[in-house]
Design a protein around this motif. Structure first.
Motif, PDB file in Angstrom:
ATOM      1  N   ARG A  76       0.827  -1.204   0.000  1.00  0.00           N
ATOM      2  CA  ARG A  76       0.000   0.000   0.000  1.00  0.00           C
ATOM      3  C   ARG A  76       0.860   1.253   0.000  1.00  0.00           C
ATOM      4  NH1 ARG A  76      -5.168  -1.208   4.048  1.00  0.00           N
ATOM      5  NH2 ARG A  76      -5.756  -3.207   3.137  1.00  0.00           N
ATOM      6  N   GLU A  79       2.192   1.664  -3.566  1.00  0.00           N
ATOM      7  CA  GLU A  79       1.155   2.178  -4.478  1.00  0.00           C
ATOM      8  C   GLU A  79       0.854   3.633  -4.192  1.00  0.00           C
ATOM      9  OE1 GLU A  79      -3.352   1.087  -6.094  1.00  0.00           O
ATOM     10  OE2 GLU A  79      -2.472  -0.038  -4.419  1.00  0.00           O
ATOM     11  N   LEU A 109      -7.875   0.659   1.815  1.00  0.00           N
ATOM     12  CA  LEU A 109      -8.218   0.256   0.440  1.00  0.00           C
ATOM     13  C   LEU A 109      -9.141   1.278  -0.225  1.00  0.00           C
ATOM     14  CD1 LEU A 109      -8.812  -3.570   0.989  1.00  0.00           C
ATOM     15  CD2 LEU A 109      -6.814  -2.453  -0.033  1.00  0.00           C
ATOM     16  N   GLU A 110     -10.075   1.820   0.539  1.00  0.00           N
ATOM     17  CA  GLU A 110     -10.997   2.825  -0.008  1.00  0.00           C
ATOM     18  C   GLU A 110     -10.266   4.094  -0.406  1.00  0.00           C
ATOM     19  OE1 GLU A 110     -15.099   5.198   1.250  1.00  0.00           O
ATOM     20  OE2 GLU A 110     -14.153   3.778   2.638  1.00  0.00           O
ATOM     21  N   LEU A 112      -7.100   4.344  -1.245  1.00  0.00           N
ATOM     22  CA  LEU A 112      -6.324   4.044  -2.461  1.00  0.00           C
ATOM     23  C   LEU A 112      -7.226   4.039  -3.704  1.00  0.00           C
ATOM     24  CD1 LEU A 112      -3.867   1.249  -1.273  1.00  0.00           C
ATOM     25  CD2 LEU A 112      -3.314   3.604  -1.894  1.00  0.00           C
ATOM     26  N   ASN A 113      -8.409   3.497  -3.591  1.00  0.00           N
ATOM     27  CA  ASN A 113      -9.325   3.444  -4.730  1.00  0.00           C
ATOM     28  C   ASN A 113      -9.742   4.852  -5.173  1.00  0.00           C
ATOM     29  OD1 ASN A 113     -11.022   2.076  -6.630  1.00  0.00           O
ATOM     30  ND2 ASN A 113     -12.759   2.539  -5.307  1.00  0.00           N
ATOM     31  N   GLN A 114     -10.011   5.724  -4.225  1.00  0.00           N
ATOM     32  CA  GLN A 114     -10.366   7.105  -4.559  1.00  0.00           C
ATOM     33  C   GLN A 114      -9.200   7.825  -5.223  1.00  0.00           C
ATOM     34  OE1 GLN A 114     -11.674   8.832  -0.863  1.00  0.00           O
ATOM     35  NE2 GLN A 114     -13.669   7.764  -0.895  1.00  0.00           N
ATOM     36  N   ARG A 116      -6.831   6.401  -6.981  1.00  0.00           N
ATOM     37  CA  ARG A 116      -6.694   5.872  -8.346  1.00  0.00           C
ATOM     38  C   ARG A 116      -7.688   6.557  -9.294  1.00  0.00           C
ATOM     39  NH1 ARG A 116      -7.517   0.803  -5.831  1.00  0.00           N
ATOM     40  NH2 ARG A 116      -5.571  -0.117  -5.035  1.00  0.00           N
ATOM     41  N   GLN A 117      -8.919   6.713  -8.879  1.00  0.00           N
ATOM     42  CA  GLN A 117      -9.927   7.365  -9.719  1.00  0.00           C
ATOM     43  C   GLN A 117      -9.540   8.820 -10.028  1.00  0.00           C
ATOM     44  OE1 GLN A 117     -13.660   6.956  -7.677  1.00  0.00           O
ATOM     45  NE2 GLN A 117     -13.793   4.736  -8.021  1.00  0.00           N
TER      46      GLN A 117
END
Length: 525
Positions: A76, A79, A109-110, A112-114, A116-117
């Motif tokens: 993490r 990334e 994880l949430e 990181l996902n935001q 990425r978007q």
């Protein structure tokens, strides 16, 4: 204390340390409180030795979980670092602020996902702006080449000369690019308009000065395009022609007068309107006279363009009216019945069509002219009078002409009737009839010369058309040395007119009827 108790106490201490270490790891990697409770319950179950799990197996499982969590923490963080680098690069190109995230904590994880978007959105924005930048840059370069313009500001040099990847794709820069393109396109349009005006001026001067074709071909290369060098060449040609115009003042003014006359015709100017432009009749060819003619031709051109639609409508009516009069003339011509090839039927159809369309065209023009007169608060004149008055005058003249022609025909028929009643009718050439010999109409069959020589002056012959012609008395040639012998049917009297050939009118036998005998000037026929 027994050794077993000592080992148990040591195990409890180790377990306590392990749980404390696990909680630290959970907090470090950002595991929420509810998940930490769940994980603690799992550890508790292992401690209670549910199933057949031993303490050694529990330690092994805990160590496995710790290693897994350490691995997740490392991935993490890696990334997060990569996303931060991409975000920094994209934000620098797009001139946008960096994404707000804590670099010291391990992201969930949430989170990181935001992140990425967000980076994906930046990539799409960059691609869109870059495409727009490349398109605008290409158009700017073309406009600069067309205008022979060299980039003279730092922004223009950054756009044209620098690497495309180094250009900042900010909204402000994109807006500035669009503004620069609009300015260049405006200058290009102005250049094109100037060049087109120069070309029109050149063509006009060519026609006025009657420049030969070979001399025009010499500047054909600059008759297209709007680059600076083209504009300069066009201006030089205009200057040369203007100088030539001053040297050929009379020739140019006469050419303008021809053009003026054409516009007068197109604008349906009356003779009074034409004579109102006094310089047209001036024979003193000076520069001032040329300027007056130039100003008048410009005024007339503008006047014609403003009223072009109406003038074209009037011209259409004029052409239809002339065609209508021509059909009317042909309709009164008796020889039209001898036509071949169906021309008569075609003319009648066209004439009938004109009789329908001409009034309709007049009504349309009347409505348009009335609208124009209301808008301009003045009358629309054709040949010095209102158009509808002009139209009514033409119809009235046509009516009077038809009445005059009718009266002439009646008078001619009356005179012919009186002449026939007084002198007899004139035989007409008969038509050919089938079964007869192919003699030409109007030809009299040749008679035997001996019979003619022995016939008396009052003998009758029957011509080819079947009538009996009674000849008037004529003198016969006397023998050599003798006086002329006058042969006549006078009632014992000799009159001076007896010797004139054709002095007496002849009686004709038409359709078997013989005209009654009459006496003219002492002669009885």
């Amino acid at each position: 204390m027994r050794r077993s108790e000592v080992l148990a106490e040591e195990s409890i201490v180790c377990l306590q340390k392990a749980l404390n270490h696990l909680r630290e790891i959970w907090e470090l990697i950002g595991i929420p409180e509810d998940q930490r409770l769940q994980r603690t319950e799992v550890v508790k179950k292992h401690i209670k030795e549910e199933g057949e799990t031993t303490i050694l197996q529990l330690e092994k499982d805990l160590r496995t979980q710790v290693e897994l969590m350490r691995k997740q923490k490392k991935e993490r963080r890696q990334e997060l670092k990569l996303l931060q680098e991409q975000d920094q690069e994209l934000c620098e190109i797009l001139c946008m602020p960096h994404y707000d995230i804590d670099s010291n904590s391990v992201p969930s994880l949430e989170e990181l996902n935001q992140f990425r978007q967000h980076v994906a959105t930046l990539r799409e924005t960059k691609a869109s702006r870059r495409e727009e930048f490349v398109n605008i840059k290409r158009q700017i370069i073309l406009c600069m080449e067309e205008l022979d313009h060299t980039p003279d500001t730092s922004f223009e040099r950054d756009v044209v000369c620098e690497d495309e990847d180094a250009f900042c794709l900010s909204l402000e820069n994109i807006a500035t690019l669009q503004k620069l393109l609009r300015q260049l396109e405006m200058r290009k349009s102005q250049n094109e308009a100037v060049c087109e005006g120069l070309r029109a001026q050149i063509r006009e001067l060519w026609d006025r000065l009657q420049i030969p074709a070979e001399e025009r071909e010499a500047v054909a290369t600059v008759m297209t395009g709007s680059k600076a060098k083209v504009k300069k060449a066009l201006q030089l040609e205009v200057d040369r022609l203007e100088e030539l115009k001053m040297q050929n003042m009379k020739k140019v003014i006469e050419a303008i007068r021809v053009e003026l006359a054409q516009y007068w015709d197109q604008c349906f100017y009356s003779q009074e309107q034409r004579q109102a432009f006094a310089p047209y009749y001036d024979e003193d060819y000076t520069e001032n006279l040329l300027q007056l003619h130039d100003a008048e031709i410009v005024r007339l051109k503008n006047y014609y363009e403003v009223h072009k639609e109406l003038f074209e409508g009037v011209q259409k009516w004029e052409e239809s009216w002339r065609l209508f009069l021509e059909f009317e003339r042909k309709a009164s011509d008796p020889s039209r019945f001898t036509n071949r090839g169906g021309n008569l039927l075609k003319e009648e159809k066209q004439r009938a069509k004109l009789q329908k369309t001409l009034p309709k065209l007049e009504e349309e023009l009347k409505a348009r002219i009335e609208t124009w007169e209301q808008e301009h608060s003045k009358a629309f004149v054709v040949n010095g009078q209102k158009f509808m008055e002009y139209v009514m005058e033409q119809w009235e003249m046509h009516r009077l002409e038809k009445e005059r022609a009718k009266q002439e025909r009646q008078l001619k028929n009356k005179k012919q009737t009186e002449t026939e009643m007084l002198y007899g009718s004139i035989p007409r050439t008969p038509n050919k009839r089938q079964g007869l010999t192919p003699n030409r109409p109007g030809k009299v069959r040749k008679l035997n010369t001996t019979t003619m020589s022995n016939a008396t002056a009052n003998s009758s012959i029957r011509p080819a058309f079947g009538g009996t012609v009674y000849r008037s008395p004529v003198s016969r040639l006397p023998p050599s040395g003798s006086k002329p012998i006058i042969t006549s049917t006078c009632l014992g009297k000799k009159t001076p007119q007896a010797g004139r050939n054709g002095a007496n009118k002849e009686n004709l036998e038409l359709n078997g009827s013989i005209l009654s005998a009459r006496t003219f000037k002492g002669f009885q026929i």
